[in-house]
Design a protein around this motif. Structure first.
Motif, PDB file in Angstrom:
ATOM      1  N   SER A  73      63.638   1.717  40.579  1.00  0.00           N
ATOM      2  CA  SER A  73      64.701   1.114  39.781  1.00  0.00           C
ATOM      3  C   SER A  73      64.877  -0.345  40.168  1.00  0.00           C
ATOM      4  N   ALA A  74      65.632  -1.079  39.345  1.00  0.00           N
ATOM      5  CA  ALA A  74      65.879  -2.490  39.642  1.00  0.00           C
ATOM      6  C   ALA A  74      66.628  -2.655  40.958  1.00  0.00           C
ATOM      7  N   THR A  75      67.566  -1.740  41.251  1.00  0.00           N
ATOM      8  CA  THR A  75      68.323  -1.817  42.499  1.00  0.00           C
ATOM      9  C   THR A  75      67.407  -1.632  43.700  1.00  0.00           C
ATOM     10  N   VAL A  85      71.618  -5.060  36.952  1.00  0.00           N
ATOM     11  CA  VAL A  85      70.796  -4.534  35.850  1.00  0.00           C
ATOM     12  C   VAL A  85      71.002  -3.034  35.690  1.00  0.00           C
ATOM     13  N   ASP A  86      71.063  -2.298  36.799  1.00  0.00           N
ATOM     14  CA  ASP A  86      71.168  -0.842  36.733  1.00  0.00           C
ATOM     15  C   ASP A  86      72.576  -0.351  36.408  1.00  0.00           C
ATOM     16  N   THR A  87      73.576  -1.224  36.558  1.00  0.00           N
ATOM     17  CA  THR A  87      74.955  -0.794  36.309  1.00  0.00           C
ATOM     18  C   THR A  87      75.558  -1.428  35.051  1.00  0.00           C
ATOM     19  N   GLN A 129      58.737  -2.400  40.353  1.00  0.00           N
ATOM     20  CA  GLN A 129      59.339  -1.720  39.205  1.00  0.00           C
ATOM     21  C   GLN A 129      58.284  -1.166  38.242  1.00  0.00           C
ATOM     22  N   TRP A 179      71.389  -6.510  32.144  1.00  0.00           N
ATOM     23  CA  TRP A 179      70.755  -7.739  32.611  1.00  0.00           C
ATOM     24  C   TRP A 179      71.562  -8.995  32.304  1.00  0.00           C
ATOM     25  N   GLY A 215      69.270  -6.583  40.812  1.00  0.00           N
ATOM     26  CA  GLY A 215      68.904  -5.195  40.558  1.00  0.00           C
ATOM     27  C   GLY A 215      70.109  -4.296  40.374  1.00  0.00           C
ATOM     28  N   ALA A 266      63.769  -5.618  32.300  1.00  0.00           N
ATOM     29  CA  ALA A 266      64.829  -5.216  31.372  1.00  0.00           C
ATOM     30  C   ALA A 266      64.952  -6.201  30.217  1.00  0.00           C
TER      31      ALA A 266
END
Length: 464
Positions: A307-309, A166-168, A301, A171, A163, A34
């Protein structure tokens, strides 16, 4: 502070302080793609050359400062007191974390990461020295096991937490979130008494400035050459010159430390067999760990498309296994000696990485990667607490700060150099074939660490 309640507070503070440094060192790994998308220049292909260079620098700027200055920090811990140095490091870490979160371009982010490494250097040796000066005998083995388990969890849970962030939230929050445990640790430290051991008029503080400068130059030159040489070519003058200067500085560093009145790395520590062997084993172990834990989230990834999560979730088994077993193995090593654990543990970890040679296109993460991660966690649990106990077993409590600093600095430097080699090993861009080469190199490093422990610790004392 010798009562049970006081010892518990010391252990919690030591764990939290190291947790902060290890968490920041690992939480960034799943955020690297990211960061490259947001701040990079879009190198071609998966993990393209230019973006891979940025990702390496985000990791190595932190490790470079941490590895260069941890030895000085260990001396400061023994001179000024563990609590005082810890407090200064925590405050600096919070400020530099906010700076990294707000960085608008790659240059400022890398600079902020280097400053974070400076602050982190104050945390780890002081926290472990708190334990070794408070606990003794089998209780010290158990305390070191607990410290290892929880700080190891920070090192390994970072990708999962990173992760999710980053996804929510983005970064930048992987840097901002570490302020929370910093504040909690500072609050708990108000319940600790003042340092019983710190420098005074009869112990004037002397910082080995010459050694610190030579160490920093000696590490920075080769690391710069390894990372930038893959991008522009190893024949370029601005790659060759830093490499040569760095090598000369490293040789000068050893010469200087043999003659300095108060060296940042007292070479006489290596006359203790367990200390010397333990640090040699540390080189292979932590080079492998850093190279492996950086590469796995990138592969999951950028090649598998998770996804990062989910990339962080892949590392969760290692966290669980480490939390469950590290304290137990620390206690067993204090009773039976570290040799068996430091031999078998790296071999189990190596088998986990060799399992990942099954990775093929299309990648099945849950079969080709996750079982290897489980073995990785088990081997790490068997190894790390006994390694820490072995390194400090023959060192007096008065020198535990600098001794733990040397060991931690060696582990960070090993990781620093390993990460710098990533582009060379992978061939400039991370592909399935490049990942296989990384896995083989990691396994070789781990087998080397096991052999060093098996041969070097023969007949050594119990690490209690």
């Amino acid at each position: 502070m010798t009562d049970a309640r006081g010892q518990r507070i010391v252990l919690v503070v030591a764990v939290l302080a190291s947790f902060v440094a290890f968490l920041d060192g690992s939480i960034v790994t799943v955020a690297l793609p990211a960061i490259a998308r947001d701040l990079g220049d879009g190198g071609a292909g998966p993990a393209g050359g230019a973006d891979l260079t940025l990702q390496q620098w985000v990791v190595d700027a932190y490790l470079l400062a941490l590895g260069s200055l941890m030895l000085v920090a260990g001396s400061l811990s023994d001179t000024f007191g563990r609590v005082r140095v810890l407090r200064a490091g925590l405050v600096a870490f919070a400020l530099t974390s906010v700076l990294a979160a707000l960085a608008p371009d790659p240059g400022l982010l890398i600079a902020a990461r280097a400053l974070q490494g400076v602050a982190a250097a104050l945390l780890v040796p002081s926290s472990l020295a708190l334990i070794t000066s408070t606990f003794s005998g089998p209780a010290q083995g158990r305390a070191i096991g607990s410290w290892t388990a929880w700080t190891g969890v920070a090192f390994l849970i970072g990708p999962l937490a990173g992760g999710a962030l980053v996804d929510t939230l983005g970064w930048r929050w992987v840097f901002a979130v570490v302020v929370v445990p910093v504040v909690l640790t500072l609050a708990l430290m108000t319940r600790l008494p003042g340092d019983a051991h710190r420098g005074g008029p009869d112990q004037p503080a002397r910082v080995d400035v010459g050694g610190a400068v030579l160490a920093a130059v000696g590490l920075a030159g080769p690391v710069f050459a390894l990372i930038e040489g893959q991008r522009v070519g190893f024949g370029a003058w601005f790659v060759v010159v830093p490499l040569v200067v760095g090598v000369v500085a490293l040789v000068a560093f050893v010469w200087w430390e043999r003659r300095a009145p108060q060296p940042m790395m007292p070479l006489d520590l290596f006359r203790t067999r367990e200390f010397a062997v333990g640090n040699l084993a540390t080189v292979g172990l932590y080079a492998a760990i850093n190279l492996g834990t950086l590469t796995i989230p990138l592969v999951v990834q950028e090649l598998a498309g998770l996804s990062a999560t989910l990339a962080g979730l892949v590392t969760l088994p290692t966290t669980i296994v480490s939390l469950l077993f590290s304290t137990m193995f620390g206690t067993l090593a204090a009773t039976h000696g570290p040799r068996l654990f430091m031999t078998v543990g790296p071999l189990i970890t190596a088998s986990g990485f060799l399992w990942m040679l099954l990775v093929r296109d299309p990648i099945d993460v849950w079969w080709q990667v996750v079982p290897g991660v489980v073995l990785f966690g088990l081997g790490l649990s068997v190894t790390v607490a006994p390694l820490t106990s072995a390194v400090l077993s023959g060192i007096s409590p008065a020198r535990s700060g600098i001794a733990s600093a040397v060991n931690n600095a060696i582990s960070r430097v090993a990781g620093l150099v390993a990460v710098a080699f990533l582009g060379v090993i992978a061939g400039g861009a991370l592909t399935v074939d490049g990942f296989h080469r990384v896995v083989v190199v990691v396994a070789v490093l781990l087998v080397g660490s096991a052999l060093v422990s098996f041969v070097g610790l023969r007949g050594s004392r119990r690490a209690s």
